[in-house]
Each structure stands twice: as structure tokens, then as C-alpha cells.
Design a protein around this motif. Sequence first.
Motif, PDB file in Angstrom:
ATOM      1  N   ASP A 169      55.926  50.834  26.381  1.00 55.16           N
ATOM      2  CA  ASP A 169      55.294  50.032  25.604  1.00 55.16           C
ATOM      3  C   ASP A 169      53.606  51.525  24.985  1.00 55.16           C
ATOM      4  N   ILE A 170      53.370  51.594  26.290  1.00 54.25           N
ATOM      5  CA  ILE A 170      51.660  52.008  26.501  1.00 54.25           C
ATOM      6  C   ILE A 170      51.733  53.514  27.058  1.00 54.25           C
ATOM      7  N   PRO A 171      51.509  54.262  26.395  1.00 52.93           N
ATOM      8  CA  PRO A 171      51.982  55.856  26.402  1.00 52.93           C
ATOM      9  C   PRO A 171      50.989  56.140  26.901  1.00 52.93           C
ATOM     10  N   GLU A 172      49.615  55.767  27.131  1.00 51.78           N
ATOM     11  CA  GLU A 172      48.522  56.303  28.160  1.00 51.78           C
ATOM     12  C   GLU A 172      48.788  56.289  29.642  1.00 51.78           C
ATOM     13  N   LEU A 173      50.266  56.084  29.987  1.00 49.67           N
ATOM     14  CA  LEU A 173      50.566  55.136  31.589  1.00 49.67           C
ATOM     15  C   LEU A 173      51.632  56.446  31.684  1.00 49.67           C
ATOM     16  N   PHE A 174      51.460  57.300  30.886  1.00 53.85           N
ATOM     17  CA  PHE A 174      52.800  57.943  30.938  1.00 53.85           C
ATOM     18  C   PHE A 174      51.946  59.151  30.429  1.00 53.85           C
ATOM     19  N   SER A 175      50.059  59.537  30.894  1.00 55.06           N
ATOM     20  CA  SER A 175      49.492  60.767  30.430  1.00 55.06           C
ATOM     21  C   SER A 175      48.583  60.899  31.980  1.00 55.06           C
ATOM     22  N   GLU A 176      48.074  61.715  32.679  1.00 59.15           N
ATOM     23  CA  GLU A 176      47.720  62.366  34.086  1.00 59.15           C
ATOM     24  C   GLU A 176      46.978  61.171  33.995  1.00 59.15           C
ATOM     25  N   ASN A 177      45.955  61.469  32.866  1.00 55.34           N
ATOM     26  CA  ASN A 177      44.739  60.806  32.583  1.00 55.34           C
ATOM     27  C   ASN A 177      45.114  59.646  31.396  1.00 55.34           C
ATOM     28  N   PRO A 178      45.105  58.553  32.620  1.00 53.50           N
ATOM     29  CA  PRO A 178      45.530  56.809  31.538  1.00 53.50           C
ATOM     30  C   PRO A 178      44.135  56.476  30.840  1.00 53.50           C
ATOM     31  N   GLY A 179      42.972  56.976  31.386  1.00 49.97           N
ATOM     32  CA  GLY A 179      42.103  56.826  30.304  1.00 49.97           C
ATOM     33  C   GLY A 179      40.694  56.066  30.975  1.00 49.97           C
ATOM     34  N   PRO A 180      39.937  55.567  30.615  1.00 53.65           N
ATOM     35  CA  PRO A 180      38.371  54.713  30.872  1.00 53.65           C
ATOM     36  C   PRO A 180      39.104  53.526  32.104  1.00 53.65           C
ATOM     37  N   GLY A 181      38.643  53.169  33.309  1.00 53.33           N
ATOM     38  CA  GLY A 181      39.772  52.376  34.024  1.00 53.33           C
ATOM     39  C   GLY A 181      40.754  52.776  34.736  1.00 53.33           C
ATOM     40  N   GLY A 182      40.960  53.377  34.291  1.00 54.38           N
ATOM     41  CA  GLY A 182      42.852  53.886  35.167  1.00 54.38           C
ATOM     42  C   GLY A 182      43.509  52.642  33.898  1.00 54.38           C
ATOM     43  N   ILE A 183      45.117  52.793  35.253  1.00 54.75           N
ATOM     44  CA  ILE A 183      46.003  52.135  34.628  1.00 54.75           C
ATOM     45  C   ILE A 183      45.631  50.822  34.662  1.00 54.75           C
ATOM     46  N   TYR A 184      44.916  50.021  35.694  1.00 51.27           N
ATOM     47  CA  TYR A 184      44.605  48.569  35.592  1.00 51.27           C
ATOM     48  C   TYR A 184      44.356  47.889  33.827  1.00 51.27           C
ATOM     49  N   ALA A 185      43.264  49.109  33.696  1.00 49.58           N
ATOM     50  CA  ALA A 185      42.615  48.603  32.824  1.00 49.58           C
ATOM     51  C   ALA A 185      43.688  48.953  31.450  1.00 49.58           C
ATOM     52  N   ARG A 186      44.500  50.209  31.082  1.00 51.18           N
ATOM     53  CA  ARG A 186      45.623  49.999  30.147  1.00 51.18           C
ATOM     54  C   ARG A 186      46.703  48.995  30.439  1.00 51.18           C
ATOM     55  N   LEU A 187      46.914  48.111  31.222  1.00 55.65           N
ATOM     56  CA  LEU A 187      48.317  46.815  31.489  1.00 55.65           C
ATOM     57  C   LEU A 187      46.891  46.552  31.054  1.00 55.65           C
ATOM     58  N   GLU A 188      45.200  46.046  31.479  1.00 53.72           N
ATOM     59  CA  GLU A 188      44.449  44.652  31.074  1.00 53.72           C
ATOM     60  C   GLU A 188      45.042  44.567  29.590  1.00 53.72           C
ATOM     61  N   ASP A 189      44.440  45.258  28.850  1.00 53.95           N
ATOM     62  CA  ASP A 189      44.211  46.513  27.303  1.00 53.95           C
ATOM     63  C   ASP A 189      45.768  45.672  26.025  1.00 53.95           C
ATOM     64  N   ASP A 190      46.526  45.869  27.565  1.00 52.69           N
ATOM     65  CA  ASP A 190      48.052  45.244  26.596  1.00 52.69           C
ATOM     66  C   ASP A 190      48.985  43.905  26.671  1.00 52.69           C
ATOM     67  N   GLY A 191      47.190  42.955  27.597  1.00 48.41           N
ATOM     68  CA  GLY A 191      47.376  41.919  27.456  1.00 48.41           C
ATOM     69  C   GLY A 191      48.739  41.459  29.060  1.00 48.41           C
ATOM     70  N   HIS A 192      47.834  41.456  29.965  1.00 47.47           N
ATOM     71  CA  HIS A 192      49.155  41.655  31.215  1.00 47.47           C
ATOM     72  C   HIS A 192      47.231  42.144  32.642  1.00 47.47           C
ATOM     73  N   VAL A 193      46.954  40.175  32.278  1.00 51.12           N
ATOM     74  CA  VAL A 193      45.637  39.867  32.570  1.00 51.12           C
ATOM     75  C   VAL A 193      45.711  39.756  33.951  1.00 51.12           C
ATOM     76  N   PHE A 194      45.490  40.281  34.817  1.00 46.67           N
ATOM     77  CA  PHE A 194      45.192  40.209  36.352  1.00 46.67           C
ATOM     78  C   PHE A 194      44.839  38.882  37.473  1.00 46.67           C
ATOM     79  N   ALA A 195      45.632  38.281  38.070  1.00 51.29           N
ATOM     80  CA  ALA A 195      44.528  36.789  38.440  1.00 51.29           C
ATOM     81  C   ALA A 195      43.877  37.827  40.311  1.00 51.29           C
ATOM     82  N   GLU A 196      45.181  38.758  40.745  1.00 41.58           N
ATOM     83  CA  GLU A 196      45.024  38.832  42.299  1.00 41.58           C
ATOM     84  C   GLU A 196      45.720  39.625  42.294  1.00 41.58           C
ATOM     85  N   PHE A 197      45.226  40.536  43.449  1.00 39.32           N
ATOM     86  CA  PHE A 197      46.026  41.819  43.881  1.00 39.32           C
ATOM     87  C   PHE A 197      46.349  41.443  45.252  1.00 39.32           C
TER      88      PHE A 197
END
Length: 259
Positions: A169-197
Motif C-alpha cells: 500500500d506504499i506505491p512510492e516503494l515500487f518507483s525508481e525514485n521513492p521520493g525525498p529521504g528514500g525508502i526509509y522516509a516512505r516507511l516512516e510516513d506510513d507509520g513504521h517508525v524506526f528504533a534501530e538498524f
Amino acid sequence: MGTAVGGGRAVPRYVQIADEIVQQIRAGVLKPGGMVPSESELVDRYGVSGGTIRKAMVEVRASGLVETRHGKGSLVKARPPVRHRSSDRFRRSHRKGGKAAYLAESEQAGATAKVSVLFIGPADAPDDIADRLDVDPGTKVLARRRLYFRNGTPVETATSYLPWDVVKDIPELFSENPGPGGIYARLEDDGHVFAEFVETLQARPASKAESSELALSPGAPVVHLIRDAVTEEGRVVEVCDTLMAADQFVFSYRIPAAD
């Protein structure tokens, strides 16, 4: 004379010669794009046998600083300077500023970065990736494979694997350019907030295919890095399988000393 004594142990002559050649490359005495002196020239210079020079050149090639051209000899690589890979490259402030980690680091280093997208689409999760994502092997995931360049030179390949239920349900992740901040930004926009890497690194020689993709000499050292992106809920929503030219990276990490 086959060895010299230093620090209480014998140092083989070929190692001494290899070290001297490597230092000449690092100091710019042997220029990027120029040829390393031929075997006969090195035999005359150092007063040793051809066998000793050949062993020394094996060590020099292992440094990743030269490449061998069939019938021509060894060429000093015209590769860009080392880029630091620091533990703060995934700071949220970078994503909020519209920069993915690779582009942010390259900009800080004053380098020109380029990312070439090689593949985006569904894939069957390999066994090791499936284990990290906590799904069954062969489960459908989204794969994003990229080739990274720095100042025109390929330095890194990376394949991200993301759970299908997260990305569908995150169409930007299927694009060559997922937008400003990259795929991690799009994941956080969708509510998947990162705790660690969490990263695991292993150094090894490059395979023939890997050497070709990264423009390395056969068997040159590479760093294989696998990263789990973990959310505040404890779920791994991305595994990134990365291969880097070892001579292009220095790894710098902050390690807390507190309990």
C-alpha cells in the motif's frame, strides 16, 4: 637476501617490496591511471628474482589499488578517495531534510553520487533473508536492487528486501525514485517508525561476477554488509544486502559505554 629482521621477526623481502609499492601509490608517486613498473624493471631496481617480484605483486593486487590488464601489466586504479560510513548516517534528520543516507554521506564528503536502479519487483525471499524478516522461505517480498556510483566509479551494490504486506500500500516503494529521504522516509510516513538498524559485516574476496560489477581486480577485497531495519514495534521491515569495494570505505561507529 630473502628476509629482513624487524620488530623481532623476519619480514619476507617480497612483503617489503609490496609495502614500498603500495606506499608509492598512496603517496602519489605512482599516479592513478599510470602503470606499475614492469617485472623486469622491478627486478633491476630491487636486485631480486622474478619470482620474488611476482609474489610481491600478488600482495599489491590484494590491496585493491591496482588492476591487471592482460598483456599490459598492472595499472594504478583511478578510484575516488575513501568515503566514511558512519554510525549516524541513518539519523532521522537526514530523512526529514529529504536526503537518503548514501546521498547525504556523499554530499558531506564533497563527492558526486549516482544511484542506478537495476531491479524493482516481487521476489521469493532467500532463506537467510526470510529468517531475518521472520517469514517462510520463498515468501513473496519486494526486492529493490541498486548500483551506487561515486564520482563515476561503482563502489557498492545493495538489494533491499521488504515484506509484501508492508509495501503493497506504499506505491512510492515500487518507483525508481521513492521520493525525498528514500525508502526509509516512505516507511516512516506510513507509520513504521524506526528504533534501530542492526548491521553485520564480513570481509572476503570478490567473486568474478562481483569484481566485474564493481570494476575491481579479480579477488579484490570486498565488505559484505547485511542490515536489518527494526521498527519501534520490534519488526524488521527491511533487510538490505550490500556489497562494497573495501578500498572505498572506512567504517566509523559510536559505541555507548553506559549500561
